[in-house]
Design an enzyme around this catalytic site. Structure first.
Site, PDB file in Angstrom:
ATOM      1  N   ARG A 263       0.861  -1.186   0.000  1.00  0.00           N
ATOM      2  CA  ARG A 263       0.000   0.000   0.000  1.00  0.00           C
ATOM      3  C   ARG A 263       0.891   1.227   0.000  1.00  0.00           C
ATOM      4  O   ARG A 263       1.770   1.352   0.857  1.00  0.00           O
ATOM      5  CB  ARG A 263      -0.922   0.043   1.218  1.00  0.00           C
ATOM      6  CG  ARG A 263      -1.561   1.414   1.412  1.00  0.00           C
ATOM      7  CD  ARG A 263      -2.590   1.476   2.493  1.00  0.00           C
ATOM      8  NE  ARG A 263      -3.837   0.851   2.065  1.00  0.00           N
ATOM      9  CZ  ARG A 263      -5.029   1.051   2.648  1.00  0.00           C
ATOM     10  NH1 ARG A 263      -5.132   1.873   3.668  1.00  0.00           N
ATOM     11  NH2 ARG A 263      -6.109   0.449   2.219  1.00  0.00           N
TER      12      ARG A 263
ATOM     13  N   HIS B 201      -7.497   0.727  -6.215  1.00  0.00           N
ATOM     14  CA  HIS B 201      -7.685  -0.016  -4.955  1.00  0.00           C
ATOM     15  C   HIS B 201      -8.452  -1.307  -5.309  1.00  0.00           C
ATOM     16  O   HIS B 201      -9.624  -1.469  -4.934  1.00  0.00           O
ATOM     17  CB  HIS B 201      -8.457   0.860  -3.968  1.00  0.00           C
ATOM     18  CG  HIS B 201      -8.442   0.362  -2.551  1.00  0.00           C
ATOM     19  ND1 HIS B 201      -7.625  -0.678  -2.126  1.00  0.00           N
ATOM     20  CD2 HIS B 201      -9.147   0.761  -1.449  1.00  0.00           C
ATOM     21  CE1 HIS B 201      -7.832  -0.882  -0.832  1.00  0.00           C
ATOM     22  NE2 HIS B 201      -8.747  -0.040  -0.405  1.00  0.00           N
TER      23      HIS B 201
ATOM     24  N   GLN C 176     -10.507  -3.681  -2.844  1.00  0.00           N
ATOM     25  CA  GLN C 176     -11.745  -3.084  -2.330  1.00  0.00           C
ATOM     26  C   GLN C 176     -12.920  -3.398  -3.261  1.00  0.00           C
ATOM     27  O   GLN C 176     -14.035  -3.681  -2.809  1.00  0.00           O
ATOM     28  CB  GLN C 176     -11.562  -1.561  -2.207  1.00  0.00           C
ATOM     29  CG  GLN C 176     -12.803  -0.812  -1.755  1.00  0.00           C
ATOM     30  CD  GLN C 176     -13.154  -1.056  -0.289  1.00  0.00           C
ATOM     31  OE1 GLN C 176     -12.308  -0.936   0.573  1.00  0.00           O
ATOM     32  NE2 GLN C 176     -14.409  -1.379  -0.011  1.00  0.00           N
TER      33      GLN C 176
ATOM     34  N   ASP D 280     -16.853   8.112  -1.244  1.00  0.00           N
ATOM     35  CA  ASP D 280     -15.554   7.955  -0.581  1.00  0.00           C
ATOM     36  C   ASP D 280     -15.240   9.300   0.065  1.00  0.00           C
ATOM     37  O   ASP D 280     -15.828  10.330  -0.285  1.00  0.00           O
ATOM     38  CB  ASP D 280     -14.502   7.573  -1.644  1.00  0.00           C
ATOM     39  CG  ASP D 280     -13.102   7.376  -1.075  1.00  0.00           C
ATOM     40  OD1 ASP D 280     -12.973   7.198   0.151  1.00  0.00           O
ATOM     41  OD2 ASP D 280     -12.137   7.407  -1.871  1.00  0.00           O
TER      42      ASP D 280
ATOM     43  N   CYS E 176     -16.264   2.733   0.971  1.00  0.00           N
ATOM     44  CA  CYS E 176     -15.108   1.869   1.252  1.00  0.00           C
ATOM     45  C   CYS E 176     -14.651   1.995   2.703  1.00  0.00           C
ATOM     46  O   CYS E 176     -14.040   1.061   3.240  1.00  0.00           O
ATOM     47  CB  CYS E 176     -13.960   2.198   0.297  1.00  0.00           C
ATOM     48  SG  CYS E 176     -13.527   3.947   0.275  1.00  0.00           S
TER      49      CYS E 176
ATOM     50  N   ARG F  18     -14.035  -7.407   2.922  1.00  0.00           N
ATOM     51  CA  ARG F  18     -12.636  -7.151   2.569  1.00  0.00           C
ATOM     52  C   ARG F  18     -11.787  -8.376   2.900  1.00  0.00           C
ATOM     53  O   ARG F  18     -10.907  -8.778   2.153  1.00  0.00           O
ATOM     54  CB  ARG F  18     -12.072  -5.943   3.352  1.00  0.00           C
ATOM     55  CG  ARG F  18     -12.710  -4.596   3.059  1.00  0.00           C
ATOM     56  CD  ARG F  18     -12.521  -4.137   1.634  1.00  0.00           C
ATOM     57  NE  ARG F  18     -11.150  -4.243   1.148  1.00  0.00           N
ATOM     58  CZ  ARG F  18     -10.128  -3.456   1.500  1.00  0.00           C
ATOM     59  NH1 ARG F  18     -10.309  -2.463   2.337  1.00  0.00           N
ATOM     60  NH2 ARG F  18      -8.919  -3.633   0.994  1.00  0.00           N
TER      61      ARG F  18
HETATM   62  N1  NVA Z   1      -9.609   7.397  -1.526  1.00  0.00           N
HETATM   63  C1  NVA Z   1      -9.300   6.915  -0.203  1.00  0.00           C
HETATM   64  C2  NVA Z   1      -9.623   5.462  -0.077  1.00  0.00           C
HETATM   65  C3  NVA Z   1      -9.458   4.883   1.294  1.00  0.00           C
HETATM   66  C4  NVA Z   1      -9.773   3.420   1.364  1.00  0.00           C
HETATM   67  C5  NVA Z   1      -7.836   7.150   0.082  1.00  0.00           C
HETATM   68  O1  NVA Z   1      -6.997   6.905  -0.804  1.00  0.00           O
HETATM   69  O2  NVA Z   1      -7.511   7.631   1.175  1.00  0.00           O
HETATM   70  N1   CP Z   2     -11.192   0.634   2.790  1.00  0.00           N
HETATM   71  C1   CP Z   2      -9.917   0.557   3.197  1.00  0.00           C
HETATM   72  O1   CP Z   2      -8.986   0.330   2.410  1.00  0.00           O
HETATM   73  O2   CP Z   2      -9.763   0.754   4.528  1.00  0.00           O
HETATM   74  P1   CP Z   2      -8.377   0.928   5.299  1.00  0.00           P
HETATM   75  O3   CP Z   2      -7.769   2.220   4.816  1.00  0.00           O
HETATM   76  O4   CP Z   2      -8.743   0.955   6.743  1.00  0.00           O
HETATM   77  O5   CP Z   2      -7.491  -0.235   4.944  1.00  0.00           O
END
Ligand code: NVA
Ligand code: CP
Length: 327
Positions: free
Chosen positions: A106, A133, A136, A229, A270, A315
């Site tokens: 990540r 992502h 997800q 989101d 998400c 998830r």
């Molecule tokens: N768009 C958000 C998704 C979090 C799961 C981010 O990148 O922070």
């Molecule tokens: N939805 C998601 O990716 O959650 P986290 O950022 O908690 O992993």
């Protein structure tokens, strides 16, 4: 016959509709086994590395619990590792691949996870980048399938910043699996033109319809799913909040919007979500920009139409399927 052994999971564009369906079916099967207390230690004595350059609750816990259920050990690498500071991604990939059976990443640019995969001889899984992502979306589609019984033909509306990881990945996923995708946002938040064109081509095969609409009420007419989101994603500077709130406030998911959709419409997110002013950041944003400075109201988030916690649980089952299939 689908065989994903040894394959990286970097973005849904790399997978056929049949392969995505296979992962969803496998996830449903593994979920049923878990609920029935049937052990499924399919990868006993293997080990995985989890690289997190951004924070996480769901993704990290999903990988760790799923690894344990599959009989594997996991090692979490965040602050304190050499990655990207003293050591290049290419070197990191070769070192980790010599010790582990799979690597989750990540971080920021999609190019980084692609580079990691290029130099790793074991599967690499994308746990979120700025652009995509993909794990997800598997959870989202498993949840929709469980709720409605089917995916093809579902009217799926994404509200808000549609040019970032969630909007991009959901558009690709819908195109691949035949859901009708609508992005509701000001034009500047529509996905990248090149990605739209790619998805339009895929949609010709699957029958998905892709739409990009600025009027939020018009966009949700006939919607089966309204998805949103957070307005400012991880890694974006805090200074963009004010502009985002000004631009995206009309796209807040509230009762008026839900009432304008199909009567059976559900709400998805998400997570994490700002839906009240109880978290530290939510409180700060509320004080600075007013009570409406969030992507969904508490009323919708806590309503019967909200299936966000079913989605969050999925998830784990879907990430498990990705690992089970690719290892
Ligand atoms: N768009 C958000 C998704 C979090 C799961 C981010 O990148 O922070
Ligand atoms: N939805 C998601 O990716 O959650 P986290 O950022 O908690 O992993």
């Amino acid at each position: 016959m689908v065989n994903l052994k040894g394959k990286d999971f970097l973005k849904l564009l790399d997978f056929s509709s049949e392969e995505i369906q296979y992962l969803l079916d496998l996830a449903a099967d593994l979920k049923a086994k878990k609920k029935a207390g049937i052990a499924h230690k399919m990868h006993e004595s293997k080990n995985i590395a989890l690289i997190f350059e951004k924070t996480s609750t769901r993704t990290r816990c999903s990988f760790e619990v799923a690894a344990s259920d599959l009989g594997m050990g996991s090692t979490y690498l965040a602050e304190g590792s050499q990655i990207g500071k003293k050591e290049s991604i290419a070197d990191t990939a070769r070192v980790l691949a010599s010790m582990f059976d799979g690597i989750e990443y990540r971080g920021y640019g999609q190019a980084v996870v692609e580079e990691l995969a290029k130099y790793s001889k074991v599967p690499v899984w994308n746990g979120l980048t700025n652009e995509f992502h993909p794990t997800q979306i598997l959870a989202d589609f498993l949840t929709i399938k469980e709720h409605f019984g089917y995916l093809k033909g579902i009217n799926f509306v994404y509200m808000g910043d549609a040019r970032y990881n969630m909007g991009n990945s959901l558009m690709v996923g819908c195109a691949k699996m035949g859901l009708n995708f609508t992005a509701a946002a000001p034009k500047k938040y529509f996905p990248d033109r090149g990605l739209i064109d790619t998805c339009m081509e895929i949609a010709k095969e699957t029958g998905a319809q892709l739409k990009f609409i600025e009027d939020p009420i018009e966009a949700v007419k006939g919607a089966n799913v309204i998805y949103t989101d957070i307005w400012v994603s991880m890694g974006e500077p805090v200074e963009v909040w004010e502009e985002r709130i000004n631009d995206l406030a009309p796209y807040q998911v509230n009762k008026t919007l839900m009432d304008a959709a199909d009567e059976n419409c559900v709400f998805m997110h998400c997570l994490p979500a700002y839906h009240d002013h109880k978290t530290a950041v939510g409180k700060e944003m509320g004080e600075k920009f007013g009570r409406d400075a969030m992507e969904v109201t508490d009323e919708v988030f806590e309503s019967e139409k909200s299936i966000v916690f079913e989605e969050a649980e999925n998830r784990m089952h879907t990430i498990k399927a990705v690992m089970a299939a690719t290892l």
